[in-house]
Design a protein around this motif. Structure first.
Motif, PDB file in Angstrom:
ATOM      1  N   GLU A  10       0.832  -1.210   0.000  1.00  0.00           N
ATOM      2  CA  GLU A  10       0.000   0.000   0.000  1.00  0.00           C
ATOM      3  C   GLU A  10       0.866   1.260   0.000  1.00  0.00           C
ATOM      4  O   GLU A  10       0.570   2.224  -0.709  1.00  0.00           O
ATOM      5  N   ALA A  11       1.946   1.246   0.777  1.00  0.00           N
ATOM      6  CA  ALA A  11       2.847   2.400   0.821  1.00  0.00           C
ATOM      7  C   ALA A  11       3.493   2.633  -0.542  1.00  0.00           C
ATOM      8  O   ALA A  11       3.604   3.780  -1.005  1.00  0.00           O
ATOM      9  N   VAL A  12       3.918   1.562  -1.191  1.00  0.00           N
ATOM     10  CA  VAL A  12       4.509   1.678  -2.529  1.00  0.00           C
ATOM     11  C   VAL A  12       3.481   2.247  -3.504  1.00  0.00           C
ATOM     12  O   VAL A  12       3.774   3.190  -4.255  1.00  0.00           O
ATOM     13  N   SER A  25       9.923   8.023 -11.888  1.00  0.00           N
ATOM     14  CA  SER A  25      10.770   7.673 -10.749  1.00  0.00           C
ATOM     15  C   SER A  25      11.424   6.331 -11.031  1.00  0.00           C
ATOM     16  O   SER A  25      11.133   5.682 -12.044  1.00  0.00           O
ATOM     17  N   THR A  26      12.300   5.927 -10.140  1.00  0.00           N
ATOM     18  CA  THR A  26      12.952   4.627 -10.267  1.00  0.00           C
ATOM     19  C   THR A  26      12.483   3.724  -9.134  1.00  0.00           C
ATOM     20  O   THR A  26      11.983   4.191  -8.114  1.00  0.00           O
ATOM     21  N   TYR A  27      12.686   2.427  -9.322  1.00  0.00           N
ATOM     22  CA  TYR A  27      12.340   1.480  -8.260  1.00  0.00           C
ATOM     23  C   TYR A  27      13.092   1.825  -6.977  1.00  0.00           C
ATOM     24  O   TYR A  27      12.535   1.775  -5.889  1.00  0.00           O
ATOM     25  N   GLY A  35      11.115   2.867   2.402  1.00  0.00           N
ATOM     26  CA  GLY A  35      11.986   2.154   3.327  1.00  0.00           C
ATOM     27  C   GLY A  35      12.181   0.697   2.979  1.00  0.00           C
ATOM     28  O   GLY A  35      12.384  -0.147   3.852  1.00  0.00           O
ATOM     29  N   VAL A  36      12.128   0.405   1.668  1.00  0.00           N
ATOM     30  CA  VAL A  36      12.354  -0.960   1.188  1.00  0.00           C
ATOM     31  C   VAL A  36      13.289  -0.912  -0.019  1.00  0.00           C
ATOM     32  O   VAL A  36      13.570   0.157  -0.550  1.00  0.00           O
ATOM     33  N   GLY A  37      13.725  -2.070  -0.469  1.00  0.00           N
ATOM     34  CA  GLY A  37      14.600  -2.150  -1.628  1.00  0.00           C
ATOM     35  C   GLY A  37      13.824  -2.112  -2.935  1.00  0.00           C
ATOM     36  O   GLY A  37      12.603  -2.291  -2.963  1.00  0.00           O
ATOM     37  N   VAL A  41       9.762  -3.035  -4.296  1.00  0.00           N
ATOM     38  CA  VAL A  41       8.897  -2.113  -5.037  1.00  0.00           C
ATOM     39  C   VAL A  41       8.343  -2.814  -6.274  1.00  0.00           C
ATOM     40  O   VAL A  41       7.139  -2.758  -6.551  1.00  0.00           O
ATOM     41  N   ALA A  42       9.205  -3.501  -7.009  1.00  0.00           N
ATOM     42  CA  ALA A  42       8.767  -4.228  -8.206  1.00  0.00           C
ATOM     43  C   ALA A  42       7.717  -5.274  -7.849  1.00  0.00           C
ATOM     44  O   ALA A  42       6.722  -5.432  -8.565  1.00  0.00           O
ATOM     45  N   ARG A  43       7.930  -5.963  -6.742  1.00  0.00           N
ATOM     46  CA  ARG A  43       6.970  -6.987  -6.319  1.00  0.00           C
ATOM     47  C   ARG A  43       5.610  -6.350  -6.005  1.00  0.00           C
ATOM     48  O   ARG A  43       4.567  -6.853  -6.413  1.00  0.00           O
ATOM     49  N   ALA A  44       5.622  -5.240  -5.303  1.00  0.00           N
ATOM     50  CA  ALA A  44       4.366  -4.556  -4.969  1.00  0.00           C
ATOM     51  C   ALA A  44       3.640  -4.117  -6.236  1.00  0.00           C
ATOM     52  O   ALA A  44       2.417  -4.261  -6.347  1.00  0.00           O
ATOM     53  N   LEU A  45       4.387  -3.595  -7.206  1.00  0.00           N
ATOM     54  CA  LEU A  45       3.761  -3.155  -8.452  1.00  0.00           C
ATOM     55  C   LEU A  45       3.233  -4.331  -9.257  1.00  0.00           C
ATOM     56  O   LEU A  45       2.196  -4.218  -9.913  1.00  0.00           O
ATOM     57  N   SER A  46       3.921  -5.459  -9.207  1.00  0.00           N
ATOM     58  CA  SER A  46       3.437  -6.621  -9.960  1.00  0.00           C
ATOM     59  C   SER A  46       2.152  -7.163  -9.351  1.00  0.00           C
ATOM     60  O   SER A  46       1.326  -7.743 -10.053  1.00  0.00           O
TER      61      SER A  46
END
Length: 98
Positions: A10-12, A25-27, A35-37, A41-46
């Motif tokens: 949700e934060a992502v 922006s970038t991942y 506050g994550v790698g 971020v890619a996982r959250a977007l997928s």
């Protein structure tokens, strides 16, 4: 204590939703804000990125994610984002600005 994965997702998504039209922006940058790698971020977007402008997030070198490359470049071009040789000109459109 480890953050709930749904809260991280949700934060992502909240950060990605705030990227203005015509900016990118970038991942890694999104990850720093949350506050994550970048992989997280890619996982959250997928998982849930269809609800936000996922295409405004690219790799650190300005290249799009390979599985969605053509669609991502098409959507970015529609917003006037400068792309040269398959890479977004991050110096021109980076968000947030350093």
């Amino acid at each position: 204590m480890t953050a709930d994965p749904a809260d991280v997702d949700e934060a992502v998504l909240d950060v990605v939703e705030d990227i203005p039209v015509g900016r990118v922006s970038t991942y890694g940058a999104v990850g720093r804000l949350v506050g994550v790698g970048p992989r997280r971020v890619a996982r959250a977007l997928s998982r849930g990125g269809a609800a936000v402008p996922w295409y405004r997030v690219v790799r650190a070198d300005g290249t799009p994610a390979e599985p969605v490359r053509a669609r991502q470049l098409e959507l970015l071009a529609a917003e006037g984002v400068p792309v040269r040789r398959g890479r977004v000109d991050l110096d021109a459109v980076r968000w947030p600005e350093d």
